[in-house]
Design an enzyme around this catalytic site. Structure first.
Site, PDB file in Angstrom:
ATOM      1  N   LYS A  21      41.584  34.672  33.197  1.00 57.48           N
ATOM      2  CA  LYS A  21      40.522  35.566  33.677  1.00 57.48           C
ATOM      3  C   LYS A  21      41.179  36.501  34.784  1.00 57.48           C
ATOM      4  O   LYS A  21      41.616  35.791  35.847  1.00 57.48           O
ATOM      5  CB  LYS A  21      39.238  34.824  33.979  1.00 57.48           C
ATOM      6  CG  LYS A  21      38.097  34.721  33.090  1.00 57.48           C
ATOM      7  CD  LYS A  21      37.145  33.760  33.738  1.00 57.48           C
ATOM      8  CE  LYS A  21      35.719  34.251  33.095  1.00 57.48           C
ATOM      9  NZ  LYS A  21      34.786  33.673  33.839  1.00 57.48           N
TER      10      LYS A  21
HETATM   11  C1  E4P Z   1      31.500  34.188  32.693  1.00 62.03           C
HETATM   12  O1  E4P Z   1      32.832  34.351  32.298  1.00 62.03           O
HETATM   13  C2  E4P Z   1      31.231  33.773  34.023  1.00 62.03           C
HETATM   14  O2  E4P Z   1      31.769  32.425  34.314  1.00 62.03           O
HETATM   15  C3  E4P Z   1      29.836  33.554  33.947  1.00 62.03           C
HETATM   16  O3  E4P Z   1      28.931  34.008  33.003  1.00 62.03           O
HETATM   17  C4  E4P Z   1      29.066  34.037  35.472  1.00 62.03           C
HETATM   18  O4  E4P Z   1      27.699  33.797  35.469  1.00 62.03           O
HETATM   19  P1  E4P Z   1      26.484  33.982  36.786  1.00 62.03           P
HETATM   20  O5  E4P Z   1      26.300  35.521  37.039  1.00 62.03           O
HETATM   21  O6  E4P Z   1      25.459  33.158  36.362  1.00 62.03           O
HETATM   22  O7  E4P Z   1      27.509  33.164  37.829  1.00 62.03           O
END
Ligand code: E4P
Length: 216
Positions: free
Chosen positions: A84
């Site tokens: 990521k």
């Molecule tokens: C996605 O890859 C993220 O880990 C996640 O969806 C973030 O979600 P949040 O906005 O609830 O922290």
């Protein structure tokens, strides 16, 4: 639309894996920090051993060279790791460099079609528009997902769109209707997707009706 689990919790991942419908997992530093371990490598390796599909793992450093070096290290932990990388200027450069090394990238923290478009041009395998956080900021997160899906389809771009930051089951419905390739969902939302009170009532009634027949 495929379903990824958005968690670093091993119990939740094991439970969800038993259902046979989870294609991958997305983690992030906040999710891992909730698990009370500082051993990033150990927890990621365990997740990778439970789910054979893509496991998204975020870099924990800033700067082009540090991010590339850490991405190379993390991707050596297991064959199913996807790195990521945030949708920043540095992140775009890193994504281009990693794509040239055939390291898969999930271009994360995407909040616009433009960011997603640049991510795919850099060679990202996935882009992750954050629906819930856009909604929180007064935008329509799912419209951004739909715009990205439509534009990628128009230009026959193969980068897959992950609807991320999913907060409730209706987000899953709208993500599927928008054509998202994947929705990454917290465990609680996964359970909410399945649960319906009329199913519970129906199961109870079928069983009690059948018991009535058996007693005769
Ligand atoms: C996605 O890859 C993220 O880990 C996640 O969806 C973030 O979600 P949040 O906005 O609830 O922290």
């Amino acid at each position: 639309m495929r379903i990824f689990l958005d968690t670093a919790n091993i119990d939740q991942i094991r439970q969800a894996a038993k259902l046979g419908i989870i294609s991958g997992v997305t983690t992030n530093p906040s999710l891992v920090s909730r698990e009370g371990t500082a051993d990033y490598e150990a927890i990621i390796k365990e997740i990778c051993s439970i789910i054979p599909g893509p496991i998204s793992v975020e870099v924990l450093v800033e700067g082009v060279e540090p991010m590339i070096e850490q991405a190379q290290l993390i991707s050596s932990w297991a064959p199913n790791i996807v790195i990521k990388i945030p949708a920043t200027t540095e992140g775009l450069e890193v994504t281009s460099a990693l794509a040239k090394e055939n390291i898969k990238v999930n271009f994360t923290l995407c909040f616009s079609l433009n960011q997603a478009l640049l991510g795919t041009l850099a060679g990202a395998t996935y882009v992750s528009p954050f629906v819930g956080r856009l909604d929180d900021a007064g935008h329509n997160g799912m419209e951004v997902v739909k715009d990205i899906v439509d534009v990628f389809a128009h230009y026959q771009l193969t980068t897959q769109v992950i609807a991320a930051s999913i907060r409730h089951p209706q987000h899953c419905v709208t993500a599927a209707k928008a054509g998202a390739h994947i929705a990454t969902v917290p465990y609680k939302v996964l359970m909410q997707m399945l649960h319906h009170p009329l199913t519970d009532v129906g199961v109870a009634r079928f069983l009690s009706d059948w018991q009535g027949v058996s007693r005769k």
